[in-house]
Enzyme design. Structure first.
Site, short mmCIF file in Angstrom:
data_model
loop_
_atom_site.label_atom_id
_atom_site.label_comp_id
_atom_site.label_asym_id
_atom_site.label_seq_id
_atom_site.Cartn_x
_atom_site.Cartn_y
_atom_site.Cartn_z
N CYS A 29 17.37 14.04 -24.68
CA CYS A 29 16.07 14.70 -24.65
C CYS A 29 15.30 14.47 -25.94
O CYS A 29 15.79 14.78 -27.02
CB CYS A 29 16.24 16.19 -24.39
SG CYS A 29 16.64 16.47 -22.67
N CYS B 132 -11.71 -13.11 -1.26
CA CYS B 132 -12.17 -12.10 -2.22
C CYS B 132 -12.47 -12.75 -3.57
O CYS B 132 -13.11 -12.14 -4.42
CB CYS B 132 -11.13 -11.01 -2.37
SG CYS B 132 -9.60 -11.59 -3.13
N CYS C 290 -2.54 -27.01 -12.41
CA CYS C 290 -1.98 -25.65 -12.37
C CYS C 290 -0.73 -25.60 -13.24
O CYS C 290 0.19 -26.39 -13.05
CB CYS C 290 -1.66 -25.28 -10.92
SG CYS C 290 -0.77 -23.72 -10.76
N CYS D 229 1.34 -20.32 -13.91
CA CYS D 229 1.50 -19.04 -14.61
C CYS D 229 1.68 -17.90 -13.64
O CYS D 229 2.18 -16.84 -13.99
CB CYS D 229 0.33 -18.78 -15.55
SG CYS D 229 -1.20 -18.30 -14.71
N CYS E 32 -2.68 -15.76 -10.38
CA CYS E 32 -3.40 -15.63 -9.11
C CYS E 32 -2.53 -14.97 -8.05
O CYS E 32 -2.99 -14.10 -7.31
CB CYS E 32 -3.89 -17.00 -8.63
SG CYS E 32 -2.55 -18.19 -8.45
N CYS F 263 -3.72 -11.57 -6.07
CA CYS F 263 -4.12 -11.71 -4.66
C CYS F 263 -3.73 -10.47 -3.87
O CYS F 263 -2.58 -10.05 -3.88
CB CYS F 263 -3.47 -12.94 -4.04
SG CYS F 263 -3.89 -13.12 -2.29
#
Ligand code: FAD
Ligand code: FMN
Ligand code: SF4
Ligand code: SF4
Ligand code: SF4
Lengths: 459, 442
Positions: free
Chosen positions: A135, A348, A400, A403, A406, A410
């Site tokens: 704690c 999007c 690309c 990494c 994306c 997504c």
């Protein structure tokens, strides 16, 4: 139907889902109810020195409208008198002989204090003792809890006092508020611990209220750090569990580890088990939704085990551990690229902006006719029809770097996949490479030469 | 009169406002798309992802500003826009699940500031230029707000007692309460626009006076009353627009009919029918073509059906029947569809000898609105009865601009299009005033 029974450091339970020492295990009546719901065990709310709790002891973390992703508490150990707790523990164990009943304790750092409480716990018939060296607030200022857990020598000594007098299994519950969790684990093992559990709560200041300008929780106009727990801490807990279960000292000792920190569902629990936990404990999720969540935990885990062909917990315990590596052991030649499934893409363009603004600018927007276009629109055109003329993101694979940003942004499941592609680079780890050619680690020129050799071009 | 409280409840705004949690949950559902299709689909190009994100972060005032900067009538548009055809229809989540409730979120943010009387905009530094705006509908309010923020002195002339145009008089309360429309008129006043109601432009002489007193004139005249049908018994027809207006402004004068027939199948007809239905009447709509040729939006048609409104297609009223000064029914003739007419839709023809009577005690005519007759009177060029304008909303007359329903020769007339016209016109007028300003000083 998979067998969920657990045998943990001599403690038996019908399933691995135990309530952690905390508000859900504060009294006999509560634990009785919890067991009726199916919990396999409970670690009694820490008993010990007299304490006085204060009001307004919890603060919650909400993100994106989702409540209680974490809780932060300035609560102390049990504020019910010792003899009341002990009497109820004995009663619960008598009523529920098949469940794991473990007593968490915390007293002054003295052999006498520990001897006294251990004797009392043994008399209750409980299955084990958990030493609360974790704690981070309230008790640590009094020289207990994290104050012990953070100093390996204290941890070892206190553990030794307990293990040398009791016949019960002793679990040492570790605090995450340390730099090297393995140091604490080694100390506990040296002190004779039969098992470890982790994590206790993390030091935290939850938030500042923008209306009142007060730190939360505001206790009569003042705030203090509290202990952080709940879903948001799970990755930290998993890491510490992994550190323990890949540590030679811990492995050699053979002590089992009970995992906790952020477990909300059977899925979370399965991850802890796959990384080697022998059982798991749950606090915040039960505080959020009540004891009833255990039904799905048991049901879900057992269904998943059936699907995967695991007959019993030992079949899966630690199955993910062999994958654990250091960075230096990873394959530098591995190459993945993002691949977008045009049929799933809803356009999007979040991948586009993420890659363009903060990654490697390798996603193009392509109009339905196949022409590469820039973002922007014709202000004279409007109406729902614009949805049909919207460009689609397309990854320029040669550029690309893999990494995976994306894929992480997504919003559509399975829309962007990181696909492993054949690589012309040599399959070598950093450790191997720098052992062979140490200059690569210290000279940019050498590094650039190596890249050239390998045909590695970074944009 | 029937139970008044129940009746007025039946005519309250249909969609309840979002509560704070509902709004926040819905806002968090928005993906915050980049270069978002909803923005493009909105005729005023409100930055929708941004205003929704601001709701999500609890920045309601900022959200309202994002909306109102692009569309000064964001409060009305949030309620009346055919969102299924515009922003929400283009939302990327249509393919996944449910589109974001953009209209209701927009209303949440705009109401937040307007109900609290927060002033987000100020008049610009005075330019010394004066513009007269005729008509205080969405087009007139939009152009006035833009020009006032650019520092021009604007006088807004409105022939009626209340400002707001059809937002005040024509949009049924189920969709927009009168207060909301009037709040927007007040917001324009707060920008220093001199709104003069009860002031009508009637002829060319009046326009010349305006042109002599002001640097530019904008005409946002809207359209006229429901045209006459030219059938016997015409005098018993209730004017659909008038009927809707009464339901908003003075509901006590509405007739207590039990069986109402509505002629027409456009949006006005649906609105009038809805009001009659909500007042407890059984309502039948007569349309001379079929479901497929109706001009009403699909969702409007479905809404009408869900309200329990009946349709009779291929039916042409030929006479209003009455006895003792009261309407007793409509005599109709059955129609058949023939080859396409001038508008490209199949032309309906009466089937001789197929006459029949639809009994009823009130007939509402809602077959459209008259073209702006004043245009010709003013000497402006017209196309198909509408005021002719170029891409910058300029009419055939120098310094005279126009926008909104009175110029909308093509496409569906809507509030949001009128607002956008106002923005285009304001930009053009500002360009004109800025150039002449420089010339004067140069
Ligand atoms: C029944 C009905 C329902 C509708 N429902 C919707 C809907 O749900 N959604 C939607 O987007 N659109 C709807 N519309 C259309 C929408 O209301 C109009 O497109 C919009 O109001 C047009 O704005 P405006 O400024 O061009 O004209 P109007 O709103 O018609 O305003 C014109 C104003 O000019 C004034 N005026 C006219 N002549 C003069 C003069 N000579 N001198 C001074 N003042 C003058 C008028 O009194 C009026 O106030 C509906 C229309 C009707 C009739
Ligand atoms: C309100 C609260 C009180 C707690 N009290 C104790 C305690 O008395 N003893 C203890 O060992 N741990 C205590 N904990 C820590 C929990 O047992 C557990 O280690 C931690 O909450 C992480 O698990 P979780 O993410 O499932 O909540 C407490 C946690 C909370 C949230
Ligand atoms: S983030 Fe996913 S859904 Fe969105 S545009 Fe990119 S690939 Fe398509
Ligand atoms: S103004 Fe109308 S179309 Fe534009 S975003 Fe708002 S509700 Fe949608
Ligand atoms: S398209 Fe839909 S999800 Fe995307 S920004 Fe617009 S409202 Fe949000």
């Amino acid at each position: 139907m998979a067998d969920l029974s657990v045998h943990f450091a001599g403690i038996r339970a019908p399933n691995p889902f135990w309530l952690a020492s905390a508000p859900p295990t504060n009294s006999g009546a509560q634990i009785h109810r919890a067991f009726e719901h199916g919990w396999g065990g409970a670690v009694w709310k820490t008993i010990g020195a007299p304490v006085l709790n204060i009001s307004n002891r919890y603060a919650g973390l909400s993100v994106g409208g989702q409540r209680l992703l974490a809780i932060n508490n300035v609560e102390l150990i049990s504020d019910r008198p010792l003899d009341v707790n002990l009497r109820e523990i004995a009663e619960i164990k008598r009523l529920w002989p098949d469940r794991a009943v473990i007593v968490s304790a915390m007293v002054d750092a003295s052999p006498e204090a520990w001897r006294e409480i251990v004797m009392m716990i043994e008399d209750t018939g409980a299955d084990g003792i958990e030493l609360n060296y974790g704690c981070p607030q309230g008790m640590s200022e009094r020289g207990m809890g994290a104050a012990v857990g953070q100093v390996p020598e204290m941890c070892e000594l206190n553990t030794h006092w307990v293990t040398s007098i009791t016949r019960l299994p002793v679990i040492v519950k570790l605090t995450p508020n340390v730099t090297h969790i393995t140091d604490s684990a080694h100390a506990a093992i040296a002190g004779g611990a039969h098992a470890l559990s982790l994590i206790n709560t993390i030091n935290s200041v939850m938030s500042v209220d923008l209306d009142t300008l007060q730190i939360t929780p505001s206790i009569g106009g003042r705030g203090t750090h509290g202990g952080y727990a709940g879903p948001a801490v799970k990755p930290i807990a998993l890491n510490m569990l992994t550190e323990l279960l890949t540590d030679e000292g811990v492995l050699r000792s053979g002590v089992p580890v009970c995992g906790m920190g952020g477990i909300q569902t059977w899925r979370d629990a399965a991850e802890f088990l796959l990384l080697g936990a022998g059982a798991v404990q749950v606090c915040t999720a039960a505080m959020h939704h009540g004891y009833r969540i255990v039904e799905d935990m048991i049901d879900g885990l057992s269904n998943w085990m059936d699907d995967k062909g695991f007959a019993a917990l030992p079949d899966l315990t630690g199955r993910a551990l062999p994958q654990v590596s250091t960075f230096g052991q990873l394959d530098l030649g591995y190459q993945a690229v993002a691949r977008i499934d045009p049929d799933r893409c809803i356009q999007c363009n979040l991948c586009y902006v993420a890659c363009n603004d903060t990654a490697h600018q390798c996603i193009d927007l392509v109009a339905p006719g196949g022409v590469r276009v820039n973002p922007g629109y014709d202000p004279r055109v409007n109406g729902r029809a614009v949805a049909d003329t919207r460009p689609t993101p397309v990854v320029r694979e040669p550029d690309c770097v893999g990494c995976a940003l994306c894929a992480n942004v997504c919003p559509v499941d399975g829309c962007i996949e990181m696909v492993s592609v054949p690589s012309t680079q040599e399959h070598v780890s950093w450790d191997q490479l720098t052992a062979r050619r140490p200059e690569i680690a210290s000279s940019w020129e050498a590094m650039m030469a190596y890249r050239k050799e390998q045909g590695i071009e970074i944009h | 009169m029937t139970d008044v409280p129940a009746a007025s409840r039946a005519l309250q705004e249909l969609l309840p406002p979002f509560g704070p949690h509902e709004a926040s949950a819905e806002a968090h559902r928005c993906l915050y798309c980049y270069d978002a299709p909803c923005v493009q689909a909105c005729p005023t190009h409100i930055d929708i992802p941004t205003f929704i994100r601001k709701i999500a972060t609890g920045n309601l005032r900022g959200s309202a500003r994002t909306i109102l900067e692009a569309n000064f009538l964001g409060g009305t548009c949030a309620r009346v826009c055919p969102v299924e055809e515009l922003c929400e229809g283009a939302c990327v989540l249509n393919s996944e699940e449910k589109p974001i409730a953009i209209g209701r979120l927009q209303r949440h943010a705009v109401d937040h500031v307007q109900e609290r009387g927060v002033q987000l905009f100020r008049p610009g530094p005075p330019s010394g230029r004066r513009v007269a705006v005729v008509g205080s509908g969405p087009a007139g309010l939009s152009v006035s707000a833009e020009l006032a923020q650019l520092g021009h002195t604007v006088t807004l002339l409105e022939k009626r007692e209340l400002g707001g145009g059809l937002s005040t008089y024509g949009i049924i309360v189920l969709r927009e309460p009168v207060e909301v429309a009037l709040r927007e008129v007040d917001a324009v006043r707060e920008l220093g626009v001199d709104v003069q109601t009860g002031h009508e432009l009637t002829d060319r002489a009046g326009l010349d006076v305006l042109l002599s007193e002001y640097d530019a004139v904008f005409l946002g005249l809207g359209l006229g009353a429901v045209p006459a049908m030219g059938i016997p018994g015409e005098e018993h027809l209730l004017d659909g627009l008038r009927y809707i207006e009464d339901s908003k402004i003075r509901p006590e004068v509405l007739p207590d009919a039990q069986n109402v027939v509505v002629i027409g199948a456009g949006n006005t007809a649906v609105d009038a029918a809805t009001v009659a239905r909500r007042r407890g009447a059984s309502v039948t709509m007569l349309y001379r073509r079929t479901e497929a040729e109706m001009t009403a939006y699909r969702h409007e048609y479905e809404f009408a059906l869900s309200e329990g409104i009946g349709y009779r297609f291929l039916t042409q009223p030929v006479r209003v029947l009455s006895g003792g000064g009261r309407v007793t029914g409509v005599e109709c003739v059955r129609m058949v569809l023939g080859p396409p007419d001038a508008g490209g839709r199949p032309g309906p023809r009466p089937l001789p000898g197929s006459e029949f009577v639809v009994p009823c005690d009130a007939v509402i005519s809602a077959i459209g609105q008259e073209k702006p007759a004043l245009a010709v009177e003013l000497g402006l060029e017209v196309t198909g009865g509408y005021i002719a304008v170029d891409g910058a909303m300029q009419t055939s007359m120098p310094r005279v601009y126009a926008g909104g329903d009175c110029v909308r020769a093509r496409g569906t007339a809507s509030t949001v299009m009128a607002v956008q016209d106002g923005k285009y016109a304001a930009a053009a007028i500002h360009r004109l005033l800025s150039s002449t300003l420089e010339a004067a000083h140069g």
